[in-house]
Design a protein around this motif. Structure first.
Motif, PDB file in Angstrom:
ATOM      1  N   GLU A 158      45.260  87.320  71.041  1.00  0.00           N
ATOM      2  CA  GLU A 158      46.110  87.209  72.218  1.00  0.00           C
ATOM      3  C   GLU A 158      46.118  88.555  72.920  1.00  0.00           C
ATOM      4  O   GLU A 158      46.223  89.603  72.289  1.00  0.00           O
ATOM      5  CB  GLU A 158      47.522  86.804  71.793  1.00  0.00           C
ATOM      6  N   ASN A 167      42.968  87.094  59.343  1.00  0.00           N
ATOM      7  CA  ASN A 167      43.363  85.698  59.523  1.00  0.00           C
ATOM      8  C   ASN A 167      44.858  85.486  59.395  1.00  0.00           C
ATOM      9  O   ASN A 167      45.373  84.459  59.817  1.00  0.00           O
ATOM     10  CB  ASN A 167      42.644  84.824  58.493  1.00  0.00           C
ATOM     11  N   LYS A 168      45.549  86.432  58.787  1.00  0.00           N
ATOM     12  CA  LYS A 168      46.983  86.259  58.566  1.00  0.00           C
ATOM     13  C   LYS A 168      47.830  86.751  59.743  1.00  0.00           C
ATOM     14  O   LYS A 168      49.019  86.503  59.783  1.00  0.00           O
ATOM     15  CB  LYS A 168      47.401  87.005  57.294  1.00  0.00           C
ATOM     16  N   VAL A 217      49.498  86.772  63.238  1.00  0.00           N
ATOM     17  CA  VAL A 217      49.817  85.679  64.161  1.00  0.00           C
ATOM     18  C   VAL A 217      49.168  85.864  65.532  1.00  0.00           C
ATOM     19  O   VAL A 217      48.976  84.896  66.249  1.00  0.00           O
ATOM     20  CB  VAL A 217      51.343  85.468  64.340  1.00  0.00           C
ATOM     21  N   ASP A 218      48.824  87.095  65.888  1.00  0.00           N
ATOM     22  CA  ASP A 218      48.208  87.321  67.201  1.00  0.00           C
ATOM     23  C   ASP A 218      46.707  87.049  67.185  1.00  0.00           C
ATOM     24  O   ASP A 218      46.058  87.105  68.224  1.00  0.00           O
ATOM     25  CB  ASP A 218      48.435  88.775  67.638  1.00  0.00           C
ATOM     26  N   ILE A 227      43.595  84.689  66.958  1.00  0.00           N
ATOM     27  CA  ILE A 227      43.320  83.271  67.188  1.00  0.00           C
ATOM     28  C   ILE A 227      42.159  82.811  66.312  1.00  0.00           C
ATOM     29  O   ILE A 227      42.194  81.738  65.731  1.00  0.00           O
ATOM     30  CB  ILE A 227      43.008  83.042  68.680  1.00  0.00           C
TER      31      ILE A 227
END
Lengths: 569, 161
Positions: free
Chosen positions: B10, B65-66, B68-69, B71
């Motif tokens: 993001e 991968n962990k 949250v930003d 994708i």
């Protein structure tokens, strides 16, 4: 509907079922505290003596109740005082939402009064951070923060609101949304669809489960480790059933306390640096090791190369990043411990490993009691254990008393033991105990500590006294930093550099100064009397137990050594 | 062997910090890093080049991968990607050397961006090896300044991220 931004923050807390907050106000967070004034009957705020105490209390509340803890602090020093508490929660996967406020947008980045980049500072010790600059994003961010904290492998999250976002004349569109619908709305809906596993609980792969089922069938010497993941997943019932069907000995890690009953016939005690002989030897000789929700830390897998070297190692964990991080495993199953164990329980038969069990339990699961003319830690713990109900919650600090407490108490359910395992935070215990008592008013809460740890955050006795949160503090008072001294004794040729603490205050007087009661005890009769008085009195109580300076935690394996190289037995 | 980690994130303040922090806290050095917005202005692509075969890289990929930003995370092997980087290079150039520099530039498919009585600034966009060669060929003329973007990459063929 249009509501004040701060009102939306409170409403979002209520959406989550939050009725308890720990915190400390200050300039930047004044607007939120002003709104909290309107919500006093719904959201109970506990004002601590220091932000670190509030952080530990929210953490202790979360660990003991299984709910998300909430903690408020202001900008700058208020926020940085939280950091040790945030790291403590992060290392032990405890779900806490920390809410701080920062300076206004036009002052941001100008080294303004009490400005600090708290989202930057806590980045490596949180699951996610949010810097809120647009008031309209408040509902989305609040809902996402709680979901992220609680989902998958839980952990702390920090939301930093700019002060202008919370200004009392700011209004936003807010529509109430029941908690179960949050995942379908806003950014959460997008997060749910993503490939990553941050927000989702991964479904266990059935082929992976079946492979373990066949390995269990082939095993003659199976051994299970119960880690903190069993506790966080509250999978204790499924775990007991699994162990009993497999008929396999079970060791707990420090964080696994409460995941498997300490007095169960299959329990071998703790594993690792201060693991029992039975646990460590079983780990070294088993042919199948199943580790559930543990991360093979350097206090368990002291020497990763030789760890369970004769066994097929199977790792069950919710966090894919833990697989093969510390110990190379032969097989893994990704998923929530509870779900994976349910699947396994449905698929495995009943086994009988009497011969293997006899071999394992021929070694000590506990340190043999030694006769002594003075009061030993062992006797202190036995006496206390005989006086308290079986469901007593135990919060510890860090060091010798922590290891002794976990070796002696038998924990039977998740959230019964609150201890800083990963981060090893001295000063965690009192705040955590207060949070646990607030969340579990019907249970007795013990705070086990040492004279060193207690002095780090003893100012929270003020919180204990003011809100009348009846916690019993037991100080293992050896007038030294016991664990550090133990290392100096064994490894540093008895050069006791800076570990003497014989200049402590009078802890009984200190308790009395805060309006609590206390007792100094030097023998078991005095201890029994003090425990009786503490329980009968029903308010905060401090028991100062004088023990010998050179008591040691046994057994002990030195760091980096093969797990059966006992330095002390 | 180089490994290319392509991360879609993001497009927000602080995200780059979170990603580089995963490397720096493990005392691991990134060889090159390029960030740019994608066709969707809310999404940026970060292309990271690291030495593969290191357990730190494997751990960082999992940790990425962990976030949250983040994708999507994709690792691309060298022979499955189109990778390009851009170099701007300023060299000393007199009337005597100008033609030789121009020759190098033309052979390599570069471009002249700026010229002064004593210098020339050239541009080349190509694979890392060609860009290295370009720099090498210009070195005898005395390099004044160099700026390289680091590699950006996409997978070969129709398949995307």
């Amino acid at each position: 509907m249009k509501v004040r931004a701060t009102k939306a923050i409170m409403e979002c807390l209520l959406e989550q079922g939050v009725d308890t907050v720990f915190g400390y106000p200050g300039g930047s967070i004044l607007n939120i505290y002003d709104e909290l004034y309107n919500y006093q009957d719904k959201i109970h705020h506990y004002l601590t003596a220091h932000e670190q105490g509030a952080a530990h209390a929210a953490d202790g509340y979360a660990r003991s109740t299984g709910r998300v803890g909430v903690c408020f602090a202001t900008s700058g020093p208020g926020a940085t005082n939280l950091t040790t508490g945030i790291a403590t929660a992060y290392y032990d996967s405890s779900p806490v939402v920390f809410i701080t406020c920062n300076v206004t947008e036009e002052l941001l980045g100008k080294d303004s009064f009490q400005e600090v980049d708290i989202t930057g500072i806590v980045m490596p010790i949180t699951k996610a951070t949010y810097l809120v600059r647009d008031p309209q994003t408040i509902p989305d961010v609040m809902r996402e923060a709680f979901a992220v904290a609680a989902s998958g492998r839980p952990g702390p999250v920090l939301i930093d609101f700019l002060k202008n976002v919370t200004a009392l004349n700011v209004e936003i569109d807010y529509e109430p949304l029941p908690k179960k619908k949050h995942i379908e709305e806003g950014r959460l809906a997008a997060l749910k669809k993503r490939m990553g596993w941050g927000i989702r609980t991964p479904d266990p792969d059935l082929a992976d489960v079946d492979k373990l089922v066949s390995w269990i069938k082939e095993a003659n010497k199976p051994f299970i480790i119960c880690g903190g993941g069993v506790v966080r997943s509250r999978a204790h019932r499924e775990f007991v059933r699994f162990a009993e069907k497999m008929d396999a000995p079970v060791a707990i890690t420090l964080m696994g306390g409460g995941g498997f009953p300490g007095d169960h016939p299959l329990a071998t005690g703790m594993i690792g640096m201060h693991g029992s002989q039975a646990s460590n030897i079983a780990c070294d000789t088993c042919d199948l090791l199943i580790a559930v929700g543990c991360r093979f830390s350097d206090r368990v897998a002291l020497d990763p190369q030789s760890f369970a070297s004769q066994a097929r190692i199977v790792h069950i964990d919710i966090d894919r990043a833990e697989i093969d991080k510390n110990v190379k495993t032969d097989h893994h199953i990704i998923g929530d411990a509870k779900r994976v164990l349910e699947l396994l329980n449905d698929r495995i038969g009943r086994y009988d490993h009497a011969g293997w069990k006899a071999e394992v339990f021929s070694h000590d699961t506990h340190v043999p009691v030694e006769e002594s003319d003075h009061m030993t830690p062992d006797q202190v713990l036995r006496t206390i254990y005989s006086k308290v109900p079986r469901d007593t919650i135990v919060a510890t600090d860090v060091g010798q008393h922590q290891m002794w407490s976990i070796q002696h108490f038998h924990f039977t359910y998740p959230g019964q033991l609150l201890t800083s395992g990963g981060f090893g935070t001295m000063g965690f215990g009192l705040g955590a105990a207060l949070g646990a008592k607030v969340g579990n008013p019907d249970k007795l809460v013990l705070h086990m500590t040492g004279d060193g740890c207690f002095r780090m955050n003893s100012q929270e006795l003020a919180t204990e006294s003011h809100y009348d949160i009846p916690v019993i503090t037991v100080i293992f008072d050896n007038r030294t930093l016991g664990m550090v001294r133990q290392w100096q004794n064994l490894i540093y040729h008895k050069r006791f550099s800076q570990t003497d603490l014989d200049f402590a205050p009078d802890f009984v007087k200190l308790a009395e100064a805060y309006g609590l009661k206390g007792a100094r005890v030097e023998n078991l009769e005095q201890l029994q009397a003090a425990m009786d008085e503490a329980i009968a009195w029903g308010h905060g109580y401090v028991i100062d137990c004088k023990i010998d300076t050179d008591e040691m935690v046994r057994p002990m394996v030195g760091g980096g050594n093969p797990i059966t190289n006992f330095m002390l037995t | 062997m180089k490994k290319i980690i392509s991360v879609l994130v993001e497009n927000q303040a602080g995200v780059l910090n979170k990603i580089t922090g995963l490397f720096s806290r493990r005392a691991f050095n990134i060889e090159s890093l390029a960030v740019g917005v994608t066709d969707d202005k809310n999404i940026s692509r970060i292309t990271i080049i690291v030495d593969s075969g290191n357990s730190v890289v494997e751990q960082v990929e999992k940790q990425l991968n962990k976030l949250v930003d983040v994708i999507k995370v994709r690792t691309i092997e060298e022979n499955h990607m189109i990778g390009r980087e851009l170099i701007l290079i300023k060299v000393s150039a007199s009337t005597r050397t100008r033609q030789d520099i121009l020759n190098v530039c033309q052979i390599m498919g570069g471009k002249i961006d700026d010229i002064s009585p004593t210098s020339m600034t050239l541009e080349l966009s190509d694979t890392t090896e060609k860009v290295d060669l370009f720099e090498e060929l210009l070195r005898p003329f005395s390099i004044l300044e160099v700026a390289r973007t680091g590699l950006v990459a996409l997978r070969k063929g129709h398949g995307g991220d």
